[in-house]
Design a protein around this motif. Sequence first.
Motif, PDB file in Angstrom:
ATOM      1  N   GLU A  49       6.658  20.249 -26.927  1.00  0.00           N
ATOM      2  CA  GLU A  49       6.263  21.168 -27.990  1.00  0.00           C
ATOM      3  C   GLU A  49       7.473  21.593 -28.814  1.00  0.00           C
ATOM      4  O   GLU A  49       7.395  21.687 -30.047  1.00  0.00           O
ATOM      5  CB  GLU A  49       5.587  22.399 -27.384  1.00  0.00           C
ATOM      6  N   ARG A  50       8.596  21.852 -28.152  1.00  0.00           N
ATOM      7  CA  ARG A  50       9.809  22.227 -28.885  1.00  0.00           C
ATOM      8  C   ARG A  50      10.260  21.113 -29.816  1.00  0.00           C
ATOM      9  O   ARG A  50      10.604  21.354 -30.978  1.00  0.00           O
ATOM     10  CB  ARG A  50      10.926  22.562 -27.901  1.00  0.00           C
ATOM     11  N   ALA A  51      10.260  19.893 -29.296  1.00  0.00           N
ATOM     12  CA  ALA A  51      10.679  18.745 -30.116  1.00  0.00           C
ATOM     13  C   ALA A  51       9.753  18.578 -31.308  1.00  0.00           C
ATOM     14  O   ALA A  51      10.199  18.304 -32.434  1.00  0.00           O
ATOM     15  CB  ALA A  51      10.700  17.478 -29.263  1.00  0.00           C
ATOM     16  N   ALA A  52       8.454  18.758 -31.085  1.00  0.00           N
ATOM     17  CA  ALA A  52       7.486  18.610 -32.172  1.00  0.00           C
ATOM     18  C   ALA A  52       7.700  19.677 -33.236  1.00  0.00           C
ATOM     19  O   ALA A  52       7.633  19.386 -34.448  1.00  0.00           O
ATOM     20  CB  ALA A  52       6.066  18.684 -31.613  1.00  0.00           C
ATOM     21  N   MET A  53       7.965  20.907 -32.823  1.00  0.00           N
ATOM     22  CA  MET A  53       8.178  21.976 -33.798  1.00  0.00           C
ATOM     23  C   MET A  53       9.463  21.770 -34.577  1.00  0.00           C
ATOM     24  O   MET A  53       9.510  22.007 -35.795  1.00  0.00           O
ATOM     25  CB  MET A  53       8.165  23.339 -33.099  1.00  0.00           C
ATOM     26  N   ILE A  54      10.529  21.345 -33.900  1.00  0.00           N
ATOM     27  CA  ILE A  54      11.797  21.101 -34.585  1.00  0.00           C
ATOM     28  C   ILE A  54      11.638  19.971 -35.599  1.00  0.00           C
ATOM     29  O   ILE A  54      12.108  20.053 -36.742  1.00  0.00           O
ATOM     30  CB  ILE A  54      12.908  20.782 -33.571  1.00  0.00           C
ATOM     31  N   ALA A  55      10.954  18.898 -35.183  1.00  0.00           N
ATOM     32  CA  ALA A  55      10.737  17.763 -36.077  1.00  0.00           C
ATOM     33  C   ALA A  55       9.885  18.175 -37.275  1.00  0.00           C
ATOM     34  O   ALA A  55      10.173  17.807 -38.423  1.00  0.00           O
ATOM     35  CB  ALA A  55      10.067  16.616 -35.318  1.00  0.00           C
ATOM     36  N   ALA A  56       8.828  18.956 -37.009  1.00  0.00           N
ATOM     37  CA  ALA A  56       7.958  19.415 -38.097  1.00  0.00           C
ATOM     38  C   ALA A  56       8.723  20.326 -39.052  1.00  0.00           C
ATOM     39  O   ALA A  56       8.551  20.236 -40.275  1.00  0.00           O
ATOM     40  CB  ALA A  56       6.747  20.142 -37.521  1.00  0.00           C
ATOM     41  N   ALA A  57       9.584  21.197 -38.495  1.00  0.00           N
ATOM     42  CA  ALA A  57      10.368  22.104 -39.336  1.00  0.00           C
ATOM     43  C   ALA A  57      11.335  21.326 -40.219  1.00  0.00           C
ATOM     44  O   ALA A  57      11.476  21.617 -41.417  1.00  0.00           O
ATOM     45  CB  ALA A  57      11.125  23.102 -38.463  1.00  0.00           C
ATOM     46  N   ALA A  58      12.005  20.325 -39.650  1.00  0.00           N
ATOM     47  CA  ALA A  58      12.972  19.532 -40.411  1.00  0.00           C
ATOM     48  C   ALA A  58      12.282  18.726 -41.505  1.00  0.00           C
ATOM     49  O   ALA A  58      12.686  18.754 -42.681  1.00  0.00           O
ATOM     50  CB  ALA A  58      13.738  18.605 -39.467  1.00  0.00           C
ATOM     51  N   ALA A  59      11.223  18.005 -41.120  1.00  0.00           N
ATOM     52  CA  ALA A  59      10.505  17.192 -42.104  1.00  0.00           C
ATOM     53  C   ALA A  59       9.843  18.063 -43.161  1.00  0.00           C
ATOM     54  O   ALA A  59       9.865  17.739 -44.362  1.00  0.00           O
ATOM     55  CB  ALA A  59       9.459  16.330 -41.392  1.00  0.00           C
ATOM     56  N   GLY A  60       9.261  19.171 -42.728  1.00  0.00           N
ATOM     57  CA  GLY A  60       8.599  20.069 -43.674  1.00  0.00           C
ATOM     58  C   GLY A  60       9.564  20.683 -44.666  1.00  0.00           C
ATOM     59  O   GLY A  60       9.255  20.813 -45.854  1.00  0.00           O
ATOM     60  N   THR A  61      10.756  21.065 -44.184  1.00  0.00           N
ATOM     61  CA  THR A  61      11.757  21.661 -45.074  1.00  0.00           C
ATOM     62  C   THR A  61      12.186  20.668 -46.148  1.00  0.00           C
ATOM     63  O   THR A  61      12.286  21.015 -47.334  1.00  0.00           O
ATOM     64  CB  THR A  61      12.979  22.133 -44.269  1.00  0.00           C
ATOM     65  N   VAL A  62      12.429  19.433 -45.749  1.00  0.00           N
ATOM     66  CA  VAL A  62      12.825  18.402 -46.716  1.00  0.00           C
ATOM     67  C   VAL A  62      11.714  18.173 -47.734  1.00  0.00           C
ATOM     68  O   VAL A  62      11.954  18.128 -48.949  1.00  0.00           O
ATOM     69  CB  VAL A  62      13.178  17.087 -45.991  1.00  0.00           C
ATOM     70  N   ALA A  63      10.472  18.052 -47.241  1.00  0.00           N
ATOM     71  CA  ALA A  63       9.343  17.774 -48.135  1.00  0.00           C
ATOM     72  C   ALA A  63       9.123  18.917 -49.134  1.00  0.00           C
ATOM     73  O   ALA A  63       8.940  18.684 -50.340  1.00  0.00           O
ATOM     74  CB  ALA A  63       8.074  17.538 -47.313  1.00  0.00           C
ATOM     75  N   VAL A  64       9.158  20.146 -48.643  1.00  0.00           N
ATOM     76  CA  VAL A  64       8.921  21.294 -49.522  1.00  0.00           C
ATOM     77  C   VAL A  64      10.085  21.469 -50.496  1.00  0.00           C
ATOM     78  O   VAL A  64       9.875  21.789 -51.679  1.00  0.00           O
ATOM     79  CB  VAL A  64       8.700  22.577 -48.692  1.00  0.00           C
ATOM     80  N   ALA A  65      11.315  21.254 -50.032  1.00  0.00           N
ATOM     81  CA  ALA A  65      12.472  21.373 -50.922  1.00  0.00           C
ATOM     82  C   ALA A  65      12.403  20.342 -52.051  1.00  0.00           C
ATOM     83  O   ALA A  65      12.707  20.650 -53.214  1.00  0.00           O
ATOM     84  CB  ALA A  65      13.766  21.203 -50.131  1.00  0.00           C
ATOM     85  N   LEU A  66      11.997  19.124 -51.719  1.00  0.00           N
ATOM     86  CA  LEU A  66      11.865  18.088 -52.750  1.00  0.00           C
ATOM     87  C   LEU A  66      10.763  18.448 -53.749  1.00  0.00           C
ATOM     88  O   LEU A  66      10.882  18.194 -54.949  1.00  0.00           O
ATOM     89  CB  LEU A  66      11.569  16.734 -52.102  1.00  0.00           C
ATOM     90  N   LEU A  67       9.689  19.060 -53.248  1.00  0.00           N
ATOM     91  CA  LEU A  67       8.628  19.529 -54.139  1.00  0.00           C
ATOM     92  C   LEU A  67       9.158  20.608 -55.073  1.00  0.00           C
ATOM     93  O   LEU A  67       8.893  20.581 -56.283  1.00  0.00           O
ATOM     94  CB  LEU A  67       7.467  20.077 -53.308  1.00  0.00           C
ATOM     95  N   PHE A  68       9.922  21.554 -54.523  1.00  0.00           N
ATOM     96  CA  PHE A  68      10.488  22.622 -55.345  1.00  0.00           C
ATOM     97  C   PHE A  68      11.472  22.067 -56.382  1.00  0.00           C
ATOM     98  O   PHE A  68      11.538  22.573 -57.504  1.00  0.00           O
ATOM     99  CB  PHE A  68      11.189  23.650 -54.457  1.00  0.00           C
ATOM    100  N   LYS A  69      12.228  21.054 -55.986  1.00  0.00           N
ATOM    101  CA  LYS A  69      13.188  20.459 -56.927  1.00  0.00           C
ATOM    102  C   LYS A  69      12.471  19.701 -58.036  1.00  0.00           C
ATOM    103  O   LYS A  69      12.923  19.659 -59.182  1.00  0.00           O
ATOM    104  CB  LYS A  69      14.153  19.544 -56.178  1.00  0.00           C
ATOM    105  N   ALA A  70      11.349  19.078 -57.691  1.00  0.00           N
ATOM    106  CA  ALA A  70      10.587  18.326 -58.691  1.00  0.00           C
ATOM    107  C   ALA A  70       9.888  19.262 -59.681  1.00  0.00           C
ATOM    108  O   ALA A  70       9.662  18.889 -60.838  1.00  0.00           O
ATOM    109  CB  ALA A  70       9.560  17.436 -57.999  1.00  0.00           C
ATOM    110  N   TYR A  71       9.553  20.466 -59.201  1.00  0.00           N
ATOM    111  CA  TYR A  71       8.893  21.463 -60.048  1.00  0.00           C
ATOM    112  C   TYR A  71       9.713  22.754 -59.999  1.00  0.00           C
ATOM    113  O   TYR A  71       9.402  23.667 -59.234  1.00  0.00           O
ATOM    114  CB  TYR A  71       7.463  21.705 -59.573  1.00  0.00           C
TER     115      TYR A  71
END
Length: 213
Positions: free
Chosen positions: A102-124
């Motif tokens: 569960e810890r690994a899944a949350m860390i992975a989700a946090a890392a991937a989610g941060t990159v995805a959302v940051a790229l969305l914010f940069k695009a808009y």
Amino acid sequence: MNSLNTEAFTLFGQHILWSDAIGNSFGLVALALGRRRSLWSWPVQFLSGLILFGAFYGNLTGSAGKQAVVMVVALYGWWRWNRDRGTSADGHIAPRFATWRERAAMIAAAAAGTVAVALLFKAYPHLSWDPWPDAYIFVGTVVAMYAQARGMVEFWFAWLLVDLVGVPLNFANGYAFSGFVYVIYGALVLWGMRDWWLRSRRGPRPALEGAPA
């Protein structure tokens, strides 16, 4: 809601909106109720998200979007704690440490989610003034609330990591009251972390790895 977006008072030269003050005050109450493992933590968190959505909408659209997600996760938390609160003798949710999976899944989700959302914010760019820290707080908040909904002690650690970025970001964006609230969050997090940690040692063993959500 527009009437809440008027100035309530001035703090250290910064103008504090009623919506900012009231919404974040409810957020503090929700966190305190979370320490007590009270089911009411979730509707109070939902109300906090609703008010802060109004505070950020039209100005910091990305932050408003975060509050919309917070409200959705609050509904999930309410449902989850209603279902699981009978797992301890006192009728509240039983805190536990997450499994390594569960810890690994949350860390992975946090890392991937941060990159995805940051790229969305940069695009808009109109969605955020600071794409990477905004994305970090956005995703970190969701991960922390998810872990809280599952009764994981690690949710306090996630909130602490969010606070480390949230305090300077809110001050930099002119939301002084939010910045001060994040400082108080930090104190409540340390208090709640100790309480849940000790309770987890007395409660049932963690769920088996791979158990269904």
